[in-house]
Design an enzyme around this catalytic site. Structure first.
Site, short mmCIF file in Angstrom:
data_model
loop_
_atom_site.label_atom_id
_atom_site.label_comp_id
_atom_site.label_asym_id
_atom_site.label_seq_id
_atom_site.Cartn_x
_atom_site.Cartn_y
_atom_site.Cartn_z
N ARG A 50 0.87 -1.17 0.00
CA ARG A 50 0.00 0.00 0.00
C ARG A 50 0.91 1.22 0.00
O ARG A 50 1.91 1.25 0.71
CB ARG A 50 -0.85 0.05 1.26
CG ARG A 50 -1.74 -1.15 1.49
CD ARG A 50 -2.48 -0.96 2.80
NE ARG A 50 -3.27 -2.14 3.13
CZ ARG A 50 -4.02 -2.23 4.23
NH1 ARG A 50 -4.06 -1.23 5.09
NH2 ARG A 50 -4.71 -3.33 4.47
N ASP A 52 0.93 5.50 0.52
CA ASP A 52 0.10 6.57 1.07
C ASP A 52 -0.22 7.62 0.02
O ASP A 52 0.39 7.66 -1.05
CB ASP A 52 0.83 7.24 2.24
CG ASP A 52 1.04 6.32 3.41
OD1 ASP A 52 0.24 5.37 3.56
OD2 ASP A 52 2.00 6.54 4.18
N ARG A 198 9.13 7.15 6.04
CA ARG A 198 8.94 8.59 6.26
C ARG A 198 9.37 9.00 7.67
O ARG A 198 9.90 10.10 7.87
CB ARG A 198 7.48 8.96 5.99
CG ARG A 198 7.11 8.86 4.52
CD ARG A 198 5.61 8.96 4.30
NE ARG A 198 5.07 10.22 4.78
CZ ARG A 198 3.76 10.49 4.85
NH1 ARG A 198 2.88 9.55 4.51
NH2 ARG A 198 3.35 11.65 5.29
#
Length: 245
Positions: A50, A52, A198
């Site tokens: 996945r 973001d 991140r």
């Protein structure tokens, strides 16, 4: 039933990540619609990951089970015909029936890109973090080296409503290098937690600011406390570079 593995690339600026959402446009929705126009059905799709909102992919893999007889080499041009310009199929090949784009994956490589110049670069808007203070890439590379190895990365994971599982990941590469005015953090591992890259990048910027020392990284890992690490860096600088099978 055939199982096809698509390798795609996309600019995530205009999308709310990969996975389909009820009230937002995603890469999966657009890709499924293009595939349906070619084959007449959306197929059973499994993605390698996945991503973001606003995250980009230079290499993203999707396995699709389909009854379509179209040859893989023809599938590339056929699906690309229906995709917008910010998404493209790079390759397609047939794989065994039990192949799964996510669970068959052995690892991934990401990069986080920082435009390090006092003046913003308009052509990198949405594609790199603009950081105008000078960056000491050697200092950050020293800090990044502490990420390498098998660690519990709870401190580097955004905790949401998902069930907590095994938080140990093995990082095989973590480095920072300068390419002109672009500073690039590259990290490869056998898997990644939610927002892990991140947060790793945001923590490196805390090192740059002098709020953390390179040698503080091991203690942050040992703490298993999200509050000990740096902030979650903006999505715009993150790229999925490679997927390993």
């Amino acid at each position: 039933m055939r199982n096809l593995l698509f390798t795609i690339t996309y600019d995530g600026t205009n999308y709310h990540g990969w996975q389909i959402q009820e009230n937002a446009i995603t890469v999966q929705e657009v890709f499924q619609d293009a595939f349906r126009k070619v084959t007449g059905a959306r197929g059973d799709m499994k993605a390698c990951s996945r991503t973001d909102t606003g995250v980009h992919a230079r290499e993203f893999c999707v396995s699709v089970k389909t009854k379509s007889p179209i040859a893989p080499q023809r599938m590339v041009a056929a699906v690309n015909h229906w995709l917008p310009e910010d998404i493209a199929v790079k390759a397609c090949r047939e794989v065994p029936g039990d192949f799964h784009a996510r669970y068959s994956c052995k690892g991934k490589e990401y990069s986080y890109e920082i435009w390090n110049n006092p003046v913003r670069e308009p052509f990198l808007r949405g594609r790199a973090l603009h950081y105008w203070y000078p960056i000491d890439e050697e200092r950050l590379n020293e800090a990044a080296g502490h990420y390498v190895g098998a660690h519990d990365f709870t401190s580097f994971c955004t905790l949401d409503k998902r069930e907590l599982g095994d938080m140990v990941r093995t990082v095989t590469k973590a480095s920072v290098e300068r390419r002109g005015d672009m500073v690039v953090f590259t990290v490869a591992a056998d898997g990644f937690l939610y927002n892990m890259v991140r947060i790793m990048a945001g923590t490196l910027l805390r090192v740059q600011e002098g709020k953390l020392l390179p040698g503080d990284i091991p203690q942050i890992l040992e703490a298993r406390d999200r509050a000990k690490a740096g902030p979650t860096a903006p999505a715009c600088g993150l790229y999925l570079n490679k997927v390993f099978y």
